[in-house]
Design a protein around this motif. Structure first.
Motif, mmCIF file in Angstrom:
data_model
loop_
_atom_site.group_PDB
_atom_site.id
_atom_site.type_symbol
_atom_site.label_atom_id
_atom_site.label_comp_id
_atom_site.label_asym_id
_atom_site.label_seq_id
_atom_site.Cartn_x
_atom_site.Cartn_y
_atom_site.Cartn_z
ATOM 1 N N THR A 81 0.798 -1.233 0.000
ATOM 2 C CA THR A 81 0.000 0.000 0.000
ATOM 3 C C THR A 81 0.830 1.282 0.000
ATOM 4 O O THR A 81 0.277 2.365 -0.133
ATOM 5 N N LYS A 140 -7.004 4.726 -0.735
ATOM 6 C CA LYS A 140 -5.728 4.289 -0.162
ATOM 7 C C LYS A 140 -5.875 3.941 1.313
ATOM 8 O O LYS A 140 -5.320 2.937 1.776
ATOM 9 N N GLU A 177 -7.317 0.586 1.595
ATOM 10 C CA GLU A 177 -6.311 -0.451 1.312
ATOM 11 C C GLU A 177 -5.482 -0.738 2.562
ATOM 12 O O GLU A 177 -5.211 -1.900 2.896
ATOM 13 N N LYS A 221 -7.501 -2.617 5.169
ATOM 14 C CA LYS A 221 -7.632 -4.038 4.811
ATOM 15 C C LYS A 221 -6.341 -4.801 5.117
ATOM 16 O O LYS A 221 -6.371 -5.885 5.715
#
Length: 512
Positions: free
Chosen positions: A227, A384, A387, A390
């Motif tokens: 990321t 972002k 992301e 996650k």
């Protein structure tokens, strides 16, 4: 002396501590707070506590900190008196006003991390720095020693950026915006953050509402690889571990002499090459004047140069909370709403874009502020952050309404017409903590009005949220006792009259 091992299941606050029966201690020749060496697979220095009745003769009781250091646990341990640490003489030298060199400072820091120095000796060192001060040579030596005595993050990227705030202003959820903005632009930003010590929320507390933050260095590298960024609790990573010990000592003494090496050692440990430091300035902030802020910035930039970290400082307005919310869940919700373009919070957006913009420009990108704002408006920053959420084990589909906040409330109303002239930052923090923050994630404060806003009598100025109704009584007591905001005409000169000796409640914020 060989002693039988007894696991006590007692935590000793991060220090390696053992317990001896008084008869065994007398035979070894030690008293409480003395040092001994435990000779196992490796030699470990530990602090002695004396147990007169609860520990049998011939046994050594080990704390959890020692247990983790010596696993697998041997049946017996050889316990011997530790030699007098050389670092104690160096601490005495500093107390006498002598300048310490790198070798002497490294010896002290090593003793702090290994447990060779006890709490009173560490306090003496911190006090000596507060009284005698330290120059940039000593600050550089401290920074390097604090990095070298802990783990370091090896990302092997040519450019690694980071941001940091001096702190002291409630509601500063800027990191939750800056990290995804910067990561969305393709830069690597490994953000390690602290938990609250005296504030209503540390960055790690805010981020934890959205995702786990207690992750290992290997897990952190995986998040960054996928990321470009992360937001994690630095205490789980053992980066510059001496800093955490120093901060606990500083907090108990209400002093902060290690501010510069504390900041820069953590940034060096993650491999930062470019760093932007936010210095909130003004009444209610740690740094009160622009002159003081400029002086601090000068020293931070020079220390960064010595550590090969290209450093810029951004002076920001620190006279009121950032955004409208204070408290972990409320702040996380507000940050998410801003990234989703569902809420306009002008000061939060402006501050985040200025900091992210400074990072962009120091790494060669043009029009940094506009670039940062465009990344928010386009939805790339939100994507972002999701992301990152996650990859760190959170729910990437989380919505602001999914974040629970305390449903027990107090609404504080204006007692007269006028404008908001000032907000008492330290009182706001005290109020939010009395309501349960940061331990109760849903506790905190939501402001309806801020400095410069017009109010009419009985308008709601702010609302206090608590998860437990009993904590509202404590909050109401503070509201009745302390003036949180000043309301008046813009030309009013008087704040209030002091008719008796006031009780001064010192606000001291060491979160890094």
């Amino acid at each position: 002396m060989q002693l039988r091992t007894s696991i006590l299941g007692i935590e000793s606050g991060g220090k390696p501590v053992i317990f001896l029966n008084k008869a065994d201690a007398d035979e070894i020749g030690v008293t409480a707070s003395d040092r001994v060496v435990l000779k196992t697979r490796k030699h470990i220095t530990a602090i002695v506590n004396i147990a007169t009745k609860t520990l049998k003769k011939g046994h050594v009781g080990i704390s959890e900190e020692v247990r983790l250091l010596i696993e697998p646990i041997p049946r017996t341990i050889d316990v011997e008196v530790s030699i007098f640490p050389k670092s104690l003489q160096f601490i005495r030298n500093k107390l006498e006003g002598k300048k310490l060199n790198y070798h002497e400072i490294h010896e002290i820091v090593s003793g702090v991390v290994s447990g060779a120095l006890n709490e009173s000796e560490i306090s003496s060192f911190v006090t000596s720095l507060h009284i005698q001060g330290m120059d940039l040579d000593e600050a550089t030596s401290l920074s390097r020693s604090m990095v070298e005595t802990g783990k370091q993050l090896s990302l092997r990227n040519k450019v690694i950026v980071d941001k940091h705030s001096i702190g002291g202003v409630p509601g500063d959820k800027t990191t939750l915006l800056v990290v995804p903005i910067v990561a969305a632009a393709g830069l690597i930003i490994p953000k390690t953050s602290s938990r609250a010590i005296t504030s209503a929320a540390g960055t790690a507390d805010r981020a934890e509402v959205l995702m786990p933050v207690n992750i290992t260095s290997n897990e952190m590298k995986k998040v960054i690889k996928n990321t470009n960024g992360c937001i994690v609790w630095g205490g789980a990573l053992e980066l510059a571990p001496a800093d955490d010990i120093f901060v606990r000592t500083e907090y108990s003494l209400y002093i902060d002499p290690l501010l510069l090496p504390s900041i820069m050692s953590k940034k060096k440990a993650v491999g930062a090459t470019h760093l932007v430091i936010d210095i909130p300035t003004g009444r209610g902030a740690k740094v009160k004047t622009i002159s003081e802020a400029d002086h601090l910035a000068k020293n931070l930039i020079e220390l960064g140069r010595r550590l090969k970290i290209h450093t810029h400082c951004v002076l920001t307005y620190g006279e009121q909370p950032v955004g409208y919310t204070i408290g972990p869940a409320l702040e996380a919700r507000e940050a998410l709403e801003v990234l989703m373009n569902e809420s306009s919070v002008p000061d939060l957006i402006d501050k985040a874009c200025n900091i992210a913009g400074a990072i962009f420009e120091m790494t060669g990108k043009r029009n940094g502020y506009s670039l940062a704002k465009g990344i928010i408006q386009s939805g790339r920053a939100e994507a972002k952050l999701r992301e990152i959420i996650k990859m760190q084990g959170g729910n990437p589909a989380i919505k602001p309404r999914d974040i629970p906040v305390g449903d027990h409330t107090i609404r504080v109303k204006a007692k007269k017409d006028g404008s908001i002239l000032w907000i008492n930052n330290s009182a706001v923090v005290e109020l939010a903590r009395s309501a349960g923050a940061p331990k109760d994630k849903g506790a905190g404060i939501v402001f309806s009005k801020k400095i410069g806003d017009e109010v009419a009598k009985d308008d709601v100025i702010f609302t206090v949220h608590a998860e437990k109704s009993r904590k509202l009584g404590r909050a109401q007591g503070i509201i009745d006792e302390i003036q949180m905001v000043g309301i008046g005409k813009r030309a009013d000169m008087m704040i209030h009259t002091v008719r008796d000796i006031p009780e001064i409640k010192k606000s001291f914020m060491l979160e890094r």
